[in-house]
Scaffold this motif. Structure first.
Motif, short mmCIF file in Angstrom:
data_model
loop_
_atom_site.label_atom_id
_atom_site.label_comp_id
_atom_site.label_asym_id
_atom_site.label_seq_id
_atom_site.Cartn_x
_atom_site.Cartn_y
_atom_site.Cartn_z
N ASP A 45 0.78 -1.19 -0.06
CA ASP A 45 0.09 -0.20 -0.19
C ASP A 45 0.74 1.26 -0.02
O ASP A 45 0.61 2.12 -0.81
CB ASP A 45 -0.94 -0.04 1.28
N ALA A 46 1.85 1.12 0.89
CA ALA A 46 2.67 2.50 0.92
C ALA A 46 3.49 2.65 -0.39
O ALA A 46 3.89 3.71 -1.09
CB ALA A 46 3.85 2.42 1.91
N ALA A 47 3.90 1.29 -1.15
CA ALA A 47 4.68 1.45 -2.51
C ALA A 47 3.72 1.96 -3.31
O ALA A 47 3.94 2.66 -4.31
CB ALA A 47 5.13 0.27 -2.63
N LEU A 79 7.94 5.86 7.95
CA LEU A 79 9.24 5.31 9.00
C LEU A 79 9.03 5.96 10.36
O LEU A 79 9.84 5.68 11.10
CB LEU A 79 10.29 6.00 8.26
N ALA A 80 7.98 6.56 10.74
CA ALA A 80 7.81 7.27 12.15
C ALA A 80 7.91 5.70 13.13
O ALA A 80 7.32 4.75 12.75
CB ALA A 80 6.76 7.95 12.47
N ASP A 81 8.40 6.05 14.16
CA ASP A 81 8.44 5.11 15.28
C ASP A 81 6.89 4.54 15.57
O ASP A 81 6.19 5.46 15.57
CB ASP A 81 8.93 5.75 16.55
N VAL A 82 6.79 3.40 15.83
CA VAL A 82 5.58 2.89 16.00
C VAL A 82 5.73 2.34 17.34
O VAL A 82 6.49 1.66 17.70
CB VAL A 82 5.14 1.58 14.99
N ASP A 94 8.91 -3.06 11.77
CA ASP A 94 10.34 -2.57 11.82
C ASP A 94 10.54 -3.24 10.24
O ASP A 94 11.31 -2.57 9.40
CB ASP A 94 11.24 -2.82 12.64
N GLY A 95 10.51 -4.53 9.96
CA GLY A 95 10.73 -5.13 8.82
C GLY A 95 10.11 -4.48 7.67
O GLY A 95 10.83 -4.20 6.54
N VAL A 96 8.88 -4.11 7.90
CA VAL A 96 8.17 -3.48 6.62
C VAL A 96 8.76 -2.34 6.56
O VAL A 96 8.90 -1.93 5.30
CB VAL A 96 6.54 -3.58 7.09
N SER A 99 12.22 -2.53 4.67
CA SER A 99 12.06 -2.90 3.18
C SER A 99 11.56 -1.71 2.47
O SER A 99 12.24 -1.59 1.27
CB SER A 99 10.88 -3.85 3.15
N LEU A 100 10.80 -0.90 3.01
CA LEU A 100 10.43 0.41 2.06
C LEU A 100 11.50 1.51 2.12
O LEU A 100 11.39 2.50 1.11
CB LEU A 100 9.17 1.03 2.80
N VAL A 101 12.53 1.52 2.95
CA VAL A 101 13.48 2.66 2.97
C VAL A 101 13.88 2.67 1.34
O VAL A 101 13.91 4.11 0.89
CB VAL A 101 14.77 2.36 3.74
N PRO A 102 14.54 1.74 0.75
CA PRO A 102 14.94 2.40 -0.77
C PRO A 102 14.13 2.45 -1.71
O PRO A 102 14.17 3.10 -2.60
CB PRO A 102 15.81 0.65 -1.13
N VAL A 103 12.89 2.17 -1.21
CA VAL A 103 11.76 2.70 -2.31
C VAL A 103 11.55 4.24 -2.24
O VAL A 103 11.36 4.78 -3.44
CB VAL A 103 10.31 1.82 -1.85
#
Length: 193
Positions: A45-47, A79-82, A94-96, A99-103
């Protein structure tokens, strides 16, 4: 460009929070297919939101500055703290996020015209080598370069992920897989089944 671009919304805090609320309510077991699908849908969804920004830019509905700002806004939300009482869920989110950082970075690079020549698989292999050498900044840089190529239309061979040692590069490439899926089918993931 039209006045409509002032009201076009690509992603919101509320949308992300809805996913987190749903995650908080569910019994999450990454080995369970439904749980794994929920996490993947959250990531996809974020991608998809990022791809919609890229599409708006490519179609001249928004300019480069607005597009970069929109991608950064999505990044800041995702990427805000959850905070969860369940540490396992915090680790899964955190894994999700990882994974999205390079996107996000690949989208920014693409928007400002920095698409490097090269092959996605070569960049991924270079990233894996950099990770083995503990050069995580270089590893992320290579994955981001691979991401710009994916946005530019090159295909990421998902078998590459299967050949990678588990680590940051494999998580980052997993994010690029979500990016590629979003580019191929940019439909909104439903928050509710």
């Amino acid at each position: 460009m039209t006045d409509d671009d002032a009201v076009e919304t690509f992603y919101t805090d509320e949308r992300w929070q809805n996913w987190l609320d749903r995650l908080a309510e569910e019994e999450i077991d990454p080995e369970n297919e439904d749980s794994a699908r929920l996490l993947l849908n959250l990531q996809d969804d974020a991608a998809i939101a990022v791809v919609k920004v890229l599409a708006a830019f490519d179609e001249d509905r928004i300019d480069e500055d607005r597009a970069v700002e929109e991608v950064r806004d999505i990044r800041d939300i995702v990427l805000a703290d959850v905070e969860f009482d369940d540490e396992d869920k915090v680790m899964l989110i955190d894994g999700v996020q990882t994974s999205l950082v390079p996107v996000f970075y690949a989208a920014e690079e693409y928007l400002v015209g920095r698409v490097d020549d090269g092959d996605v698989s070569e960049f991924v292999r270079a990233a894996a080598e950099a990770e083995e050498g503990d050069d995580l900044d270089a590893a992320l840089g290579y994955v981001v370069q691979a991401g710009t190529r994916v946005i530019d239309g090159e295909t990421l061979d998902i078998e590459l992920v299967e050949d990678l040692e588990y680590g940051l590069v494999s998580e980052w490439v997993n994010g690029l897989d979500s990016l590629q899926s979003a580019i191929e089918d940019p439909e909104v993931v439903e928050e509710e089944d």
